[in-house]
Design an enzyme around this catalytic site. Sequence first.
Site, PDB file in Angstrom:
ATOM      1  N   ILE A 443     -29.322  16.808  62.294  1.00  0.00           N
ATOM      2  CA  ILE A 443     -30.328  17.822  61.981  1.00  0.00           C
ATOM      3  C   ILE A 443     -31.663  17.209  61.572  1.00  0.00           C
ATOM      4  CG2 ILE A 443     -30.758  19.886  60.585  1.00  0.00           C
ATOM      5  CD1 ILE A 443     -28.456  20.089  62.654  1.00  0.00           C
ATOM      6  N   GLY A 444     -31.685  15.924  61.262  1.00  0.00           N
ATOM      7  CA  GLY A 444     -32.988  15.310  61.003  1.00  0.00           C
ATOM      8  C   GLY A 444     -32.978  14.231  59.951  1.00  0.00           C
ATOM      9  N   GLU A 496     -36.253  10.782  58.673  1.00  0.00           N
ATOM     10  CA  GLU A 496     -37.071  11.405  57.616  1.00  0.00           C
ATOM     11  C   GLU A 496     -37.155  10.606  56.312  1.00  0.00           C
ATOM     12  OE1 GLU A 496     -36.221  15.627  57.128  1.00  0.00           O
ATOM     13  OE2 GLU A 496     -35.746  15.851  59.244  1.00  0.00           O
ATOM     14  N   ASP A 611     -38.031  23.217  62.220  1.00  0.00           N
ATOM     15  CA  ASP A 611     -37.039  23.806  61.317  1.00  0.00           C
ATOM     16  C   ASP A 611     -37.536  25.109  60.711  1.00  0.00           C
ATOM     17  OD1 ASP A 611     -35.179  21.703  61.501  1.00  0.00           O
ATOM     18  OD2 ASP A 611     -36.276  20.510  60.023  1.00  0.00           O
ATOM     19  N   GLU A 677     -25.701  26.657  60.598  1.00  0.00           N
ATOM     20  CA  GLU A 677     -24.560  26.364  59.737  1.00  0.00           C
ATOM     21  C   GLU A 677     -23.395  27.273  60.103  1.00  0.00           C
ATOM     22  OE1 GLU A 677     -25.020  26.497  55.369  1.00  0.00           O
ATOM     23  OE2 GLU A 677     -23.094  27.528  55.390  1.00  0.00           O
ATOM     24  N   HIS A 706     -22.560  19.502  52.490  1.00  0.00           N
ATOM     25  CA  HIS A 706     -22.733  19.641  51.044  1.00  0.00           C
ATOM     26  C   HIS A 706     -21.691  18.861  50.257  1.00  0.00           C
ATOM     27  CE1 HIS A 706     -24.785  23.120  52.812  1.00  0.00           C
ATOM     28  NE2 HIS A 706     -25.662  22.875  51.865  1.00  0.00           N
TER      29      HIS A 706
HETATM   30  N1  GLN Z   1     -34.725  18.516  59.175  1.00  0.00           N
HETATM   31  C1  GLN Z   1     -34.339  18.819  57.852  1.00  0.00           C
HETATM   32  C2  GLN Z   1     -33.306  17.819  57.353  1.00  0.00           C
HETATM   33  O1  GLN Z   1     -32.493  17.417  58.116  1.00  0.00           O
HETATM   34  C3  GLN Z   1     -33.787  20.215  57.732  1.00  0.00           C
HETATM   35  C4  GLN Z   1     -33.453  20.585  56.318  1.00  0.00           C
HETATM   36  C5  GLN Z   1     -33.081  22.029  56.100  1.00  0.00           C
HETATM   37  O2  GLN Z   1     -32.715  22.748  56.991  1.00  0.00           O
HETATM   38  N2  GLN Z   1     -33.148  22.525  54.894  1.00  0.00           N
HETATM   39  O3  GLN Z   1     -33.268  17.465  56.212  1.00  0.00           O
HETATM   40 ZN    ZN Z   2     -30.395  23.023  57.159  1.00  0.00          ZN
END
Ligand code: GLN
Ligand code: ZN
Length: 771
Positions: A443-444, A496, A611, A677, A706
């Site tokens: 997701i990043g 990131e 996002d 999710e 999580h």
């Molecule tokens: N690209 C972000 C990450 O991977 C997305 C975070 C999110 O959806 N809250 O941290």
């Molecule tokens: Zn997320």
Amino acid sequence: MNNINVNARHNISTHVLGYPRMGAQRQLKWALEDYWKGQLTQDQLLNEAANIRQSHWQIQLDAGLDFITAGDFALYDHVLNHSYMFGVVPERFASAESGWQWDTYFRMARGRSAQGDDCAACEMTKWFDTNYHYLVPEFTEQQTFSLNADVWLEEIKQAQALTPNVKAVLLGPLTYLWLGKTQNNGDAIDLLPQLLNVYSELLHKVSELGIEWLQLDEPILGLDLPQHWKQGFELAYNQLKSSPLKILLATYFSELDDNLTLACQLPVAGLHIDGINGKHDLPNVLDRLPPYKVLSLGLINGRNIWKADVDAILPVINDFYSTLGDRLWLASSCSLLHVPEDLDQEVNLVPQVKAQFAFAKQKCAEVSALPAQLAAQLQGDKHVLTQNPIKQTTKPLDAIGAELKQQIAQLTSSSFARANTFATRKTIQQQQFNLPLFATTTIGSFPQTKEIRQARLGFKQGSISQQVYETIMSEEIQHAVKEQENIGLDVLVHGEAERNDMVEYFGQQLEGYVFTDFGWVQSYGSRCVKPPIIASDVYRPQAMTVRWSQYAQSLTQKPMKGMLTGPITMLCWSFTREDISLKEQAFQLALALADEVLDLEKAGINMIQVDEPALREGLPLRQRDWQAYLRWAVDAFRLSVARVQDSTQIHTHMCYAEFNDIIEAIAELDADVITIETSRSNMELLQAFEDFKYPNDIGPGVYDIHSPIVPTQQWMAQLLQKAAQAIAPEQLWVNPDCGLKTRAWPETHEALTLMVKAAKQLREQYAHVNA
Ligand code: GLN
Ligand code: ZN
């Protein structure tokens, strides 16, 4: 206006609905966290809490408010306080000891006591449309209630030691029940008669303290309520009226609208309405308000950080005052819980900008000054008005505002649409990327290690040079790319590492944003967020992410996703302007992001993820306002990505599990790929996508990020099989639920390796699809 006694300037009472709890230096946070670590005794914690309360009441007294508000404090959460006070303690937390046990209280909140014995915590969810999270009361079908209010009553007494003018505050019984969840989907309203008994008992105790006014918060009156809940209000307040207390029924966050008559006519001594977010009620309230009732008008915004525009407020007050006289009270629109505490601490804000802000402490002074300002205006005393230190002096600077306004006005439907349909784009993109079925990605973010955080801090504080900092970041990116290649992921991310926070990182690079040093707002428990402030027109002076993305792409042959935060998430997680609409601000953000998207594309980044985790939480409280919101929110997203070529693949990501009611809007985003999710709900939410026949590609999260627990390959493969029954395999991607920044590398490596294996397993199973 003529028949007003201008000398009666002191007969308008002033108050606020509640005050933040953390302390201006976040003292409560530090005390709580020390206590949880065993470094502070319970007495020390409670002492600190008492000091914080005391200082907050002192602020209200010093501001000259006619009441101080007590009972709004909570060591963790005010809804949890009510659950504990009413004996709504789920079986798994039951303790042998009676009375108020702080360990049990914290176990409900955190699943863990100071002694460390673990147990599933109560669920947490958003408090109406704010970013505060409360603990959901859990009702059984045979729920009984018992009163355990000593701690709360002591707080009222503590306030009374300072002044006799104490207004106590509690959640109202209907709102409390509404916030809970009931076993087997029962209707919590069935518990009302029982709960009212405890409320009656509690009200009796409050009046024994010599309290005159009790504020009962019933913000659900601003929601779309079922008929029998409306009847519940009549039942409840008819029963509670036998108490000698004067009840101020407090509503806030949205307009009462169809519930306005109900709210006005309930047998209570006063009604508070939100004059900011419920301002559409204002013209209708006087017709409906019985002649004996106090009306508290919330005209100082408890949800935002701007100074009030007194010139605009005074005529409104004047109108109400001429009818109500001393039955008019003035207040904050809602509790000040949602704004930072004290602007005086902000020494780094540009004075011109700072002059436009008011935080909780300053808002107390604003409320308190209103009666005198009204009197001065009625007396034609311009002097007092111009001397008024809290009057708004400047509007947000309008540097390129006109240009942006024109740009937005000139947008046409083609500004919001990709050149070709998804079907056409998909063919072109498949030729370009040649990805397998069940393509894998993340997701990043990758783990934000201690080293990364230290480097960022050091750079910010000047102990690390820019050059050293950038070397560390490039090494982190190299590491993340190498890991992903070893794991065998199909679509990579740069990780990131350079981002502290997904909104702040962009806000700091955009013009128009302002940041505070201490502008903390409670999110839940001891956790606070420091939302950036959109203070003027937003635009992008230069590229923001191109360099790192380009660098990351140069390290691999695989596609590298560019990673941006979408316009609606930028908006929802910031304090926003009040002088132009949210839509206008969203479009400004979208235009800035659109430039970034094009620059990324030009730099050879052919997959770009925008996002939007906050899209759903931006939904207005009233359903009839949803359509309008979704229209401009979807348009803002589309505006930010519409101009790319067919061959550029746009991804988006959302991390929550309720899509049913907004699935149409999600489809309208027309992202080529959406990652969502799903693992915690066992793919159940894919139902919405299946029923809707969602046309574009989807990556349902196959494991919950999580928790540090590494899922098995079998578990993930099973989820994917389930997904493939609902969605065509050609549409499916494989990815975790969300970004991995809170995880550590070992578990991340292991989990992703198994995830890739699970994807391969599915590819074999569905080999015939491609053949
Ligand atoms: N690209 C972000 C990450 O991977 C997305 C975070 C999110 O959806 N809250 O941290
Ligand atoms: Zn997320």
